[in-house]
Design a protein around this motif. Sequence first.
Motif, mmCIF file in Angstrom:
data_model
loop_
_atom_site.group_PDB
_atom_site.id
_atom_site.type_symbol
_atom_site.label_atom_id
_atom_site.label_comp_id
_atom_site.label_asym_id
_atom_site.label_seq_id
_atom_site.Cartn_x
_atom_site.Cartn_y
_atom_site.Cartn_z
ATOM 1 N N ASP A 156 0.851 -1.197 0.000
ATOM 2 C CA ASP A 156 0.000 0.000 0.000
ATOM 3 C C ASP A 156 0.883 1.243 0.000
ATOM 4 O O ASP A 156 1.997 1.226 0.514
ATOM 5 C CB ASP A 156 -0.892 0.040 1.242
ATOM 6 C CG ASP A 156 -2.088 -0.879 1.115
ATOM 7 O OD1 ASP A 156 -2.220 -1.525 0.055
ATOM 8 O OD2 ASP A 156 -2.888 -0.954 2.071
ATOM 9 N N ARG B 218 -2.382 5.050 8.882
ATOM 10 C CA ARG B 218 -2.120 5.719 7.608
ATOM 11 C C ARG B 218 -1.368 7.023 7.866
ATOM 12 O O ARG B 218 -1.696 7.761 8.786
ATOM 13 C CB ARG B 218 -3.477 5.976 6.955
ATOM 14 C CG ARG B 218 -3.479 6.935 5.799
ATOM 15 C CD ARG B 218 -4.887 7.054 5.238
ATOM 16 N NE ARG B 218 -5.043 6.113 4.123
ATOM 17 C CZ ARG B 218 -4.604 6.359 2.896
ATOM 18 N NH1 ARG B 218 -3.996 7.480 2.629
ATOM 19 N NH2 ARG B 218 -4.773 5.481 1.933
ATOM 20 N N ASP C 220 0.161 4.104 1.551
ATOM 21 C CA ASP C 220 -0.064 5.024 2.672
ATOM 22 C C ASP C 220 0.854 4.759 3.860
ATOM 23 O O ASP C 220 0.642 5.293 4.939
ATOM 24 C CB ASP C 220 -1.524 4.964 3.114
ATOM 25 C CG ASP C 220 -1.950 3.563 3.492
ATOM 26 O OD1 ASP C 220 -1.104 2.654 3.431
ATOM 27 O OD2 ASP C 220 -3.118 3.371 3.856
ATOM 28 N N GLN D 126 1.088 2.230 5.646
ATOM 29 C CA GLN D 126 0.560 1.320 6.664
ATOM 30 C C GLN D 126 1.336 0.006 6.617
ATOM 31 O O GLN D 126 1.454 -0.683 7.619
ATOM 32 C CB GLN D 126 -0.921 1.038 6.413
ATOM 33 C CG GLN D 126 -1.819 2.177 6.812
ATOM 34 C CD GLN D 126 -3.269 1.753 6.877
ATOM 35 O OE1 GLN D 126 -3.907 1.523 5.861
ATOM 36 N NE2 GLN D 126 -3.794 1.639 8.075
ATOM 37 N N ARG E 150 0.930 -3.155 12.053
ATOM 38 C CA ARG E 150 0.407 -2.231 11.043
ATOM 39 C C ARG E 150 0.280 -0.837 11.629
ATOM 40 O O ARG E 150 -0.331 -0.636 12.670
ATOM 41 C CB ARG E 150 -0.950 -2.703 10.526
ATOM 42 C CG ARG E 150 -1.306 -2.040 9.208
ATOM 43 C CD ARG E 150 -2.221 -2.911 8.376
ATOM 44 N NE ARG E 150 -2.064 -2.602 6.953
ATOM 45 C CZ ARG E 150 -3.043 -2.073 6.209
ATOM 46 N NH1 ARG E 150 -4.202 -1.798 6.729
ATOM 47 N NH2 ARG E 150 -2.831 -1.833 4.946
#
Length: 315
Positions: A96, A202, A98, A100, A199
């Motif tokens: 991803d 964002r 962002d 994350q 995780r």
Amino acid sequence: MNTTTDISVIIPIYNEEHNIDELYKRLKAALNEVTQQYELIFVNDGSADHSLQKLITLTQQDQRVFYINLSRNFGHQVAVSAGLDYCKSKTTVIIDADLQDPPELIPKLYAEHSKGFDVVYAKRISRDGETFMKKATSKLFYRILQKITSFDIPLDVGDFRLLDKKVVEALREMPEQNKFLRGQIAWLGFKQTFVEFKREPRKYGESGYSYGKMFSLAFDAVTGFSDKPLLLVSRLGFLISLVSFFVILFAIFSHFVLKETITGWTSLIISSMFIGGIQLLSIGVIGEYISRISTNVKNRPLYVISDSNIEKENK
Ligand code: UDP
Ligand code: MG
């Protein structure tokens, strides 16, 4: 760039202008730990901000950066699929944009691949900064999905993973229009393992996954990998018929033997609304399958590219 590259990284981009620079820096640093032979493939999925300009600037500065600009927003899974059609390396990482998914995990994923695993997925042991609703619905959904599919879809796993070239080639052969890559990769099998990670929230910007998009992904997952809802609907129909049969028997018995005729507006309305609800629900379930058949029959291209600076292999 030729097939001797070690790692392709596919990054779907939807309104990520504030994440791109840091992402690029961290990806570069992480990849340099493992190899110089890599390519970054950014897929711009119809961003409405300045993501595309940022990407094009990067491609001008760094020969290892490629971009694919889709003609509109096709959705995360399709954006990743577009990247998968173009990547050329021995291994491919999906990540991803962002932040994350920490790029720093890539060397670990790659190390597992070197031990002989074809799919190395990143399993989240915690998810900071995500809403309770998002975590709860996703947890529930994956548990249900695992129950109704006949193969194992790993839990607490997103699309962040490393794939061997043969897995990428197998994915390209899967024709479905309604992509659910996590399910497809699980379905494919191969030697799979995982690496754990925390995780992060964002970094900048907002989630591009509205509840609407989440729902349609969930329906794609279920209809793509299980016929259980259809079975359930027919069983429900059977069950309700059975119950109503006994109710009829009881009504006859009551009328002729007990000399008491069952009357009442309430029971009538309740039962007809109940049946009506079940019927609509069942038609809806069937409709979800039919709409996907229709999408697949049309056989349209999965995505349309507006412009890019990358070419497919064997061209
Ligand atoms: N994304 C995309 N198209 C979309 C929505 C999201 O390409 O329509 C990208 C987004 O830029 C990010 C990744 O998919 O790189 C994951 O999306 P997001 O972080 O918004 O989802 P979440 O983490 O909230 O589930
Ligand atoms: Mg995200």
